[in-house]
Design a protein around this motif. Structure first.
Motif, PDB file in Angstrom:
ATOM      1  N   LYS A 199       0.827  -1.204   0.000  1.00  0.00           N
ATOM      2  CA  LYS A 199       0.000   0.000   0.000  1.00  0.00           C
ATOM      3  C   LYS A 199       0.860   1.252   0.000  1.00  0.00           C
ATOM      4  N   ARG A 200       1.926   1.264   0.814  1.00  0.00           N
ATOM      5  CA  ARG A 200       2.815   2.427   0.873  1.00  0.00           C
ATOM      6  C   ARG A 200       3.524   2.653  -0.450  1.00  0.00           C
ATOM      7  N   LEU A 201       3.974   1.563  -1.086  1.00  0.00           N
ATOM      8  CA  LEU A 201       4.632   1.698  -2.383  1.00  0.00           C
ATOM      9  C   LEU A 201       3.671   2.250  -3.431  1.00  0.00           C
ATOM     10  N   ARG A 202       2.469   1.758  -3.428  1.00  0.00           N
ATOM     11  CA  ARG A 202       1.480   2.263  -4.391  1.00  0.00           C
ATOM     12  C   ARG A 202       1.228   3.752  -4.190  1.00  0.00           C
ATOM     13  N   GLU A 203       1.144   4.181  -2.947  1.00  0.00           N
ATOM     14  CA  GLU A 203       0.915   5.595  -2.659  1.00  0.00           C
ATOM     15  C   GLU A 203       2.084   6.453  -3.145  1.00  0.00           C
ATOM     16  N   ARG A 204       3.303   5.949  -3.010  1.00  0.00           N
ATOM     17  CA  ARG A 204       4.485   6.716  -3.425  1.00  0.00           C
ATOM     18  C   ARG A 204       4.515   6.937  -4.934  1.00  0.00           C
ATOM     19  N   PHE A 205       4.064   5.927  -5.682  1.00  0.00           N
ATOM     20  CA  PHE A 205       4.165   5.999  -7.137  1.00  0.00           C
ATOM     21  C   PHE A 205       2.844   6.344  -7.824  1.00  0.00           C
ATOM     22  N   ALA A 206       1.821   6.614  -7.046  1.00  0.00           N
ATOM     23  CA  ALA A 206       0.478   6.797  -7.599  1.00  0.00           C
ATOM     24  C   ALA A 206       0.395   7.883  -8.665  1.00  0.00           C
ATOM     25  N   ASN A 207       1.071   8.998  -8.446  1.00  0.00           N
ATOM     26  CA  ASN A 207       0.928  10.132  -9.358  1.00  0.00           C
ATOM     27  C   ASN A 207       2.097  10.303 -10.324  1.00  0.00           C
ATOM     28  N   ILE A 208       3.071   9.378 -10.265  1.00  0.00           N
ATOM     29  CA  ILE A 208       4.233   9.555 -11.142  1.00  0.00           C
ATOM     30  C   ILE A 208       4.528   8.344 -12.015  1.00  0.00           C
ATOM     31  N   ALA A 209       3.998   7.189 -11.682  1.00  0.00           N
ATOM     32  CA  ALA A 209       4.273   5.981 -12.474  1.00  0.00           C
ATOM     33  C   ALA A 209       3.101   5.686 -13.399  1.00  0.00           C
ATOM     34  N   ASP A 210       3.369   5.656 -14.705  1.00  0.00           N
ATOM     35  CA  ASP A 210       2.306   5.341 -15.651  1.00  0.00           C
ATOM     36  C   ASP A 210       2.668   4.162 -16.554  1.00  0.00           C
ATOM     37  N   ASP A 211       3.819   3.525 -16.307  1.00  0.00           N
ATOM     38  CA  ASP A 211       4.206   2.401 -17.157  1.00  0.00           C
ATOM     39  C   ASP A 211       4.447   1.115 -16.366  1.00  0.00           C
ATOM     40  N   PHE A 212       4.124   1.108 -15.090  1.00  0.00           N
ATOM     41  CA  PHE A 212       4.129  -0.122 -14.315  1.00  0.00           C
ATOM     42  C   PHE A 212       3.135   0.025 -13.171  1.00  0.00           C
ATOM     43  N   VAL A 213       2.690  -1.105 -12.637  1.00  0.00           N
ATOM     44  CA  VAL A 213       1.734  -1.094 -11.532  1.00  0.00           C
ATOM     45  C   VAL A 213       1.951  -2.349 -10.691  1.00  0.00           C
ATOM     46  N   ILE A 214       1.769  -2.215  -9.385  1.00  0.00           N
ATOM     47  CA  ILE A 214       1.821  -3.385  -8.503  1.00  0.00           C
ATOM     48  C   ILE A 214       0.393  -3.896  -8.356  1.00  0.00           C
ATOM     49  N   LYS A 215       0.126  -5.037  -8.953  1.00  0.00           N
ATOM     50  CA  LYS A 215      -1.232  -5.569  -9.000  1.00  0.00           C
ATOM     51  C   LYS A 215      -1.461  -6.619  -7.917  1.00  0.00           C
ATOM     52  N   THR A 216      -2.676  -6.627  -7.412  1.00  0.00           N
ATOM     53  CA  THR A 216      -3.099  -7.682  -6.505  1.00  0.00           C
ATOM     54  C   THR A 216      -3.716  -8.806  -7.324  1.00  0.00           C
ATOM     55  N   ILE A 217      -3.187 -10.004  -7.175  1.00  0.00           N
ATOM     56  CA  ILE A 217      -3.755 -11.170  -7.843  1.00  0.00           C
ATOM     57  C   ILE A 217      -4.587 -11.895  -6.797  1.00  0.00           C
ATOM     58  N   ARG A 218      -5.884 -11.744  -6.907  1.00  0.00           N
ATOM     59  CA  ARG A 218      -6.789 -12.215  -5.865  1.00  0.00           C
ATOM     60  C   ARG A 218      -6.565 -13.701  -5.539  1.00  0.00           C
ATOM     61  N   GLY A 219      -6.415 -13.961  -4.258  1.00  0.00           N
ATOM     62  CA  GLY A 219      -6.228 -15.326  -3.791  1.00  0.00           C
ATOM     63  C   GLY A 219      -4.807 -15.851  -3.954  1.00  0.00           C
ATOM     64  N   VAL A 220      -3.916 -15.021  -4.538  1.00  0.00           N
ATOM     65  CA  VAL A 220      -2.546 -15.476  -4.764  1.00  0.00           C
ATOM     66  C   VAL A 220      -1.531 -14.547  -4.090  1.00  0.00           C
ATOM     67  N   GLY A 221      -1.441 -13.325  -4.591  1.00  0.00           N
ATOM     68  CA  GLY A 221      -0.450 -12.404  -4.018  1.00  0.00           C
ATOM     69  C   GLY A 221      -0.295 -11.163  -4.858  1.00  0.00           C
ATOM     70  N   TYR A 222       0.958 -10.796  -5.183  1.00  0.00           N
ATOM     71  CA  TYR A 222       1.239  -9.536  -5.874  1.00  0.00           C
ATOM     72  C   TYR A 222       2.180  -9.734  -7.058  1.00  0.00           C
ATOM     73  N   SER A 223       2.077  -8.799  -7.992  1.00  0.00           N
ATOM     74  CA  SER A 223       2.936  -8.824  -9.168  1.00  0.00           C
ATOM     75  C   SER A 223       3.190  -7.390  -9.609  1.00  0.00           C
ATOM     76  N   LEU A 224       4.447  -7.082  -9.951  1.00  0.00           N
ATOM     77  CA  LEU A 224       4.752  -5.795 -10.569  1.00  0.00           C
ATOM     78  C   LEU A 224       4.635  -5.987 -12.066  1.00  0.00           C
ATOM     79  N   GLU A 225       3.638  -5.361 -12.661  1.00  0.00           N
ATOM     80  CA  GLU A 225       3.371  -5.561 -14.076  1.00  0.00           C
ATOM     81  C   GLU A 225       3.750  -4.329 -14.883  1.00  0.00           C
ATOM     82  N   VAL A 226       4.434  -4.579 -15.982  1.00  0.00           N
ATOM     83  CA  VAL A 226       4.824  -3.510 -16.904  1.00  0.00           C
ATOM     84  C   VAL A 226       3.679  -3.259 -17.860  1.00  0.00           C
ATOM     85  N   LEU A 227       3.268  -2.006 -17.985  1.00  0.00           N
ATOM     86  CA  LEU A 227       2.129  -1.667 -18.832  1.00  0.00           C
ATOM     87  C   LEU A 227       2.564  -1.408 -20.274  1.00  0.00           C
TER      88      LEU A 227
END
Length: 223
Positions: A195-223
């Motif tokens: 959550k903290r990482l997402r908040e830090r990059f919320a307004n400046i990152a437009d080519d990657f995102v940390i996604k929640t994969i429901r029931g599994v975990g997390y992934s940093l995905e390149v857009l």
């Protein structure tokens, strides 16, 4: 799967080297000159570059110098130029190895694997995913000319995810890798740091995102 960049204006050479490397299990991206290669490196994370010297727009010497300024990856100069002065210029520009055309396919593979092992043992100092640039030695995170100094665990979590883009990791796996097996907290710690990482990059990152994969975990995905 490791990604290798091939830079050569000769389509036949690119096709040959691509075929060799793909048979060995590598992912390959191609560029026909140095400028196109630098544009690709801004979008793709590569573990090694194979660069021809004689190319239009930007030659291999110049490209090697430019790669060295921003990326910590091994470079092989693959070229028809065999004079000792040419080799000296290549090593001065920052190449790790030098292979003369025509070459034995097995020799190229040997050299690629040797350089990957050498760099793998020392650990890559820099990671680049889209506009995100991480320096593991200085603990700096840069994105779009902004430099961020993150708390240690946030930095380690971001670095781990960025090192394995588009891969999904469970909370338990992340706890083990970042906090260690003897961590006595619970998996919600991961959620808080994400959550903290997402908040830090919320307004400046437009080519990657940390996604929640429901029931599994997390992934940093390149857009």
């Amino acid at each position: 799967m490791k990604t290798i960049l091939i830079v050569d204006d000769d389509l036949l050479i690119r096709n040959l080297v691509t075929s060799l490397l793909m048979k060995e299990g590598f992912k390959v991206i191609e560029a026909e000159n140095g400028l196109a290669a630098l544009e690709l490196l801004e979008k793709e994370v590569c573990e090694l570059a194979i660069v021809d010297i004689m190319m239009p727009v930007m030659d291999g010497y110049h490209l090697t110098t430019e790669i060295r300024k921003e990326y910590d990856i091994p470079i092989i100069l693959l070229t028809a130029k065999s004079q000792i002065e040419d080799k000296e210029k290549g090593f001065d520009s920052g190449t790790d190895d030098y292979l003369i055309k025509p070459f034995e396919p097995k020799e190229l593979i040997f050299r690629v694997n040797a350089l990957l092992r050498r760099y793998g043992k020392t650990g890559e100092a820099n990671i680049k995913v889209g506009s995100l640039y991480i320096n593991k030695k200085s603990y700096e995170v840069k994105i779009k000319n902004k430099t961020l100094m993150l708390p240690l665990k946030e930095f380690e979590l971001l670095t781990f995810l960025a090192t394995h883009p588009n891969q999904v990791f469970s909370r338990g796996h992340l706890i083990e890798k970042i906090w260690g097996l003897d961590f006595d907290g619970d998996e919600r710690t991961v959620d808080v740091h994400i959550k903290r990482l997402r908040e830090r990059f919320a307004n400046i990152a437009d080519d990657f995102v940390i996604k929640t994969i429901r029931g599994v975990g997390y992934s940093l995905e390149v857009l």
